[in-house]
Design an enzyme around this catalytic site. Structure first.
Site, mmCIF file in Angstrom:
data_model
loop_
_atom_site.group_PDB
_atom_site.id
_atom_site.type_symbol
_atom_site.label_atom_id
_atom_site.label_comp_id
_atom_site.label_asym_id
_atom_site.label_seq_id
_atom_site.Cartn_x
_atom_site.Cartn_y
_atom_site.Cartn_z
ATOM 1 N N GLY A 52 0.768 -1.239 0.000
ATOM 2 C CA GLY A 52 0.000 0.000 0.000
ATOM 3 C C GLY A 52 0.796 1.284 0.000
ATOM 4 N N GLU A 106 3.954 4.385 5.940
ATOM 5 C CA GLU A 106 2.700 3.646 5.822
ATOM 6 C C GLU A 106 1.730 4.430 4.957
ATOM 7 O OE1 GLU A 106 1.068 1.117 5.897
ATOM 8 O OE2 GLU A 106 1.261 -0.057 7.708
ATOM 9 N N ASP A 107 0.824 3.730 4.298
ATOM 10 C CA ASP A 107 -0.217 4.402 3.534
ATOM 11 C C ASP A 107 -1.304 4.923 4.457
ATOM 12 O OD1 ASP A 107 -1.071 1.832 4.174
ATOM 13 O OD2 ASP A 107 -1.816 1.357 2.178
ATOM 14 N N ASP A 110 -4.921 2.892 10.956
ATOM 15 C CA ASP A 110 -6.244 2.927 11.575
ATOM 16 C C ASP A 110 -6.151 2.357 12.989
ATOM 17 O OD1 ASP A 110 -6.158 0.192 10.695
ATOM 18 O OD2 ASP A 110 -7.373 0.695 8.958
ATOM 19 N N LYS A 138 -6.635 7.493 10.703
ATOM 20 C CA LYS A 138 -8.030 7.458 11.164
ATOM 21 C C LYS A 138 -8.003 7.628 12.688
ATOM 22 C CE LYS A 138 -9.748 4.339 7.571
ATOM 23 N NZ LYS A 138 -10.393 3.019 7.333
ATOM 24 N N PHE A 159 -13.879 3.023 4.650
ATOM 25 C CA PHE A 159 -13.016 2.152 3.843
ATOM 26 C C PHE A 159 -12.728 2.833 2.512
ATOM 27 C CE2 PHE A 159 -11.794 -1.317 1.089
ATOM 28 C CZ PHE A 159 -10.829 -1.921 1.879
ATOM 29 N N ASP A 166 -5.970 -0.599 -1.307
ATOM 30 C CA ASP A 166 -6.694 -1.591 -2.090
ATOM 31 C C ASP A 166 -7.880 -2.210 -1.367
ATOM 32 O OD1 ASP A 166 -5.760 -4.807 -1.304
ATOM 33 O OD2 ASP A 166 -4.795 -3.122 -0.312
#
Length: 183
Positions: A52, A106-107, A110, A138, A159, A166
């Site tokens: 990601g 990191e992408d 959460d 998040k 999401f 993805d």
């Protein structure tokens, strides 16, 4: 940003964050990282969390003004649209981090399970300093004590796909981010 929906597997996604807004967030993150690593004598490791974070890491590194080494690791905690709560180490570290400063890229963060497990792994392997850098956070679901050093932008707990993110390996392409369309 095109105002069209995309279909991936059994889900439909609608436009959410345009590329221009992401670019500004990446610029701001790069500025902070550059300030922290300006005139560094060592060569820090930029650790891309596959798959990601590939796009984010690549764009970020193009903006860096200090020398760094790129390393990858592949971890996973997602199945479909839900976090499993278990972090799987799919492809281990591709370099020795002993005595090195590491910037994790990191992408999205959460629950924080992946980032916490990764930071613990790096510390156990002897990294001298671990910084956490994420394109998206998040905050409504991130309850871990680890401080995130660099955050591109905060988003609600929805999401999303696109810009490297993805849904079951589809939807990573494109410059924009899309959110699941529950309508």
């Amino acid at each position: 940003m095109e105002n069209r929906k995309i279909n991936l597997w059994d889900k439909t996604f609608k436009p959410y964050i345009p590329a221009e807004k992401l670019e500004k967030a990446i610029d701001a993150v790069a500025e902070k990282v550059n300030a922290d690593f300006a005139n560094c004598e060592d060569i820090p490791i930029v650790l891309c969390v596959l798959n990601g974070a590939i796009m984010f890491t690549g764009e970020l590194m193009q903006r860096f003004t200090f020398p760094c080494e790129l390393v990858s690791i592949k971890l996973s905690s997602y199945q479909g649209t839900q976090s499993t709560g278990t972090v799987l180490n799919i492809l281990g570290l591709t370099a020795d981090v002993r005595g090195r400063r590491v910037i994790i890229c990191e992408d999205i963060v959460d629950t924080g399970n992946t980032i916490t497990a990764l930071k613990e792994l790096l510390v156990a392997k002897g990294s001298s300093d671990v910084r956490i850098c994420t394109m998206l956070l998040k905050p409504d679901v991130y309850k871990k004590p680890d401080k995130l050093d660099y955050v591109g932008m905060e988003i609600p707990n929805a999401f999303i796909v696109g810009h490297g993110l993805d849904y079951n390996e589809l939807g990573r392409t494109g410059k924009d981010i899309y959110v699941i369309d529950n309508d």
